[in-house]
Design an enzyme around this catalytic site. Structure first.
Site: not given
Length: 555
Positions: A59, A229
């Site tokens: 991420d 997302e």
């Protein structure tokens, strides 16, 4: 004399009980890691190598301040958390801190290793760095700030909205937070989520104005897209662009893009989405990169655009133990849309470096292999060392002789904090060694190396006591609530014992050395219990020293 015997017996019993109640310690005087990439790619001096951060660094979020670049990754329930990196060239990254460095910042008690700190976003405005983030199963979304990216970072300012993966978009002196939330209708299917935007008053530290849904479901709601997302907003030419991940974190992961003339929409998807994915490629291809997505763009001082994103390097289909890694590729613009990688194109391991101010060229080829060692002779641990959840009080000390760990909770006790300190396994082929001094006083007391995926999937290799006799042993926990003894051998714990784990993709071997010589406890152990596909979750294997004494409890 005989009259004093009961008193002597009582005193001895009390001493034995006191000794049993006092947690045992173990001393580790060295730790070394030697890793080799499975793909043998030699990178030329004018190229960089993917991944730019190998191992469990998922991420990624990146920002530029002047000529400097800063990057932050997820850390979930590991502590310290949110590692911060700095670079001048987008190629060589050096860790400069951890944004979550104090137990008081977040309550990680009881959190599973794949809960807590999800996808962070880093940005900078008016002399201050911002990280906006989510603590899953904690208190939700929050903002922390720092004047220096190396820290210290502030305590969280909690934000009153549902969902995950917030990021900040700065426009002039205003800030807007975009994130994944539930759609403004009853979800139509599992994984039906939406992207929302709302103004953030950065001076007051609170959300203001209406919250607006700007994407419902994903690129095409009729196809039931899942898990939209990791959103980020950017401004380019006459449009606002929203980039986001879609398809979940597995092999169907992808990056998609939308654009709008207005910050609050409507956002129109790019007709040729996705702009990045590795799905659709042959599963049996050599040295595959999979699960690519969750990108963030950064523009260089020369005006070029680059995407930093996560992907995985399995050693076999859907098999990897080292976690999701940080990759980078250039972004090109055509017909008003950004492009990262053409469909069904493998992510390259070597690519041309960014056009940035000249940097020293490497004197040796960049292969992705590297080694390091730690003698624990400093005043503090290197910032790459992490543990499981956050200890209320320290369980380790550094000093003459190395690192001393004092027993706390057992590995697998989700309500506790084990006396475990580890570093990320960053290669599928790696040799990890430590030297430990430990004499177990009670059955079950143990000290050595642990390789941990989560609270239900890990290995322990080290010194313990079984039926009153000291042994070197290998224990495994494979999606279970209890350990299984794999094998053991007698050992003399009166001196230091050197322990070595040799990992080779899905297999491991375990060696130990005492004054009597070097031996192999077990070769060709199936270690696929440490893979994400088998263990579950979002993290990678972390390996390091561990001590536990069942007679002392968890304090």
């Amino acid at each position: 004399m005989t009259r004093s015997l009961p008193r002597i017996v009582t005193t001895l019993a009390a001493l034995m009980l006191a000794q049993a109640a006092e947690a045992q310690t173990a001393r580790f005087d060295s730790f070394s890691y030697d890793g080799r990439s499975q793909e043998r790619v030699v990178v030329a001096p004018n190229q960089y190598r993917n991944p730019i951060l190998s191992g469990y660094y998922p991420d990624p979020s990146v920002t530029r301040v002047g000529d400097d670049y800063y990057l932050v990754n997820s850390s979930f329930a590991h502590f310290p958390g949110l590692p911060i990196f700095k670079s001048k060239d987008l190629v060589s990254w050096v860790q400069i801190g951890n944004a979550i460095s104090r137990p008081s910042q977040l309550d990680l008690a009881g959190r599973g290793l794949s809960q807590a700190v999800f996808a962070p976003d880093i940005s900078w405005h008016a002399g201050v760095f911002y990280i906006v983030n989510t603590c899953v199963q904690c208190k939700g979304n929050f903002v922390i700030t720092a004047k220096d990216a190396a820290g210290p970072w502030s305590d969280p300012i909690w934000l009153p909205f549902e969902g995950i993966d917030p990021s900040i978009y700065w426009e002039g002196d205003k800030a807007y937070i975009v994130n994944n939330r539930a759609p403004d209708e009853t979800p139509r299917y599992d994984g039906h989520r939406a992207i929302w935007v709302q103004e953030y008053d950065w001076r007051a530290g609170k959300m203001v104005g209406p919250s607006t849904q700007i994407v419902n479901g994903g690129v095409d709601l009729a196809t039931k897209p899942v898990w939209i997302e990791g959103p980020h907003l950017i401004r380019h030419d006459d449009f606002y662009y929203l980039i986001a991940a879609e398809g979940g974190t597995g092999d169907n992961h992808s990056e998609v893009v939308f654009r709008s003339k207005s910050l609050t929409g409507p956002f129109v998807p790019y007709p040729d989405n996705p702009i990045l994915t590795q799905r659709g490629l042959a599963a049996d291809r050599a040295n595959p990169v999979t699960s690519a997505g969750h990108a963030k763009f950064v523009q260089t001082q020369n005006g070029d655009w680059w995407a930093t994103f996560l992907a995985t390097r399995p050693y076999a289909p859907e098999r990897y133990a080292i976690g999701r890694e940080t990759f980078r590729l250039p972004v090109t613009w055509s017909d008003g849309w950004p492009h990262i990688l053409a469909p069904k194109t493998p992510i390259p391991f070597a690519a041309a470096k960014p056009r940035l101010p000249a940097q020293p060229r490497p004197t040796t080829p960049v292969t992705g292999d590297f080694a390091y060692s730690d003698s624990f002779d400093g005043k503090s641990l290197a910032m790459q060392w992490i543990g499981i959840r956050a200890p209320a009080t320290p369980f380790h000390t550094l000093g003459v002789g190395g690192l001393t760990l004092r027993s706390r909770a057992a590995l697998g006790d989700r309500q506790g904090v084990p006396a475990f300190l580890g570093r990320r396994q960053q290669h599928h082929i790696a040799t990890i060694t430590t030297r430990v001094t430990f004499a177990p006083r009670t059955d079950g007391a143990r000290a050595g190396l642990a390789a941990v995926q989560n609270d239900e999937s890990f290995l322990f290799f080290g010194i313990t006591r079984i039926a009153g006799k000291p042994v070197v042993a290998l224990y495994a926990r494979d999606k279970a609530q209890a350990d299984t003894l794999v094998t053991s051998a007698p050992v003399d714990p009166s001196g230091p014992v050197t322990l070595t784990i040799r990992a080779d993709k899905g297999m491991m071997a375990f060696d130990y050395q005492t004054r009597a010589g070097r031996r192999t406890l077990l070769s060709n152990f199936d270690a696929t219990l440490l893979t994400t596909a088998r263990a579950g979750g979002f993290v990678g294997t972390v390996v390091g020293p561990y001590v536990y004494d069942p007679a002392a409890g968890t304090s």
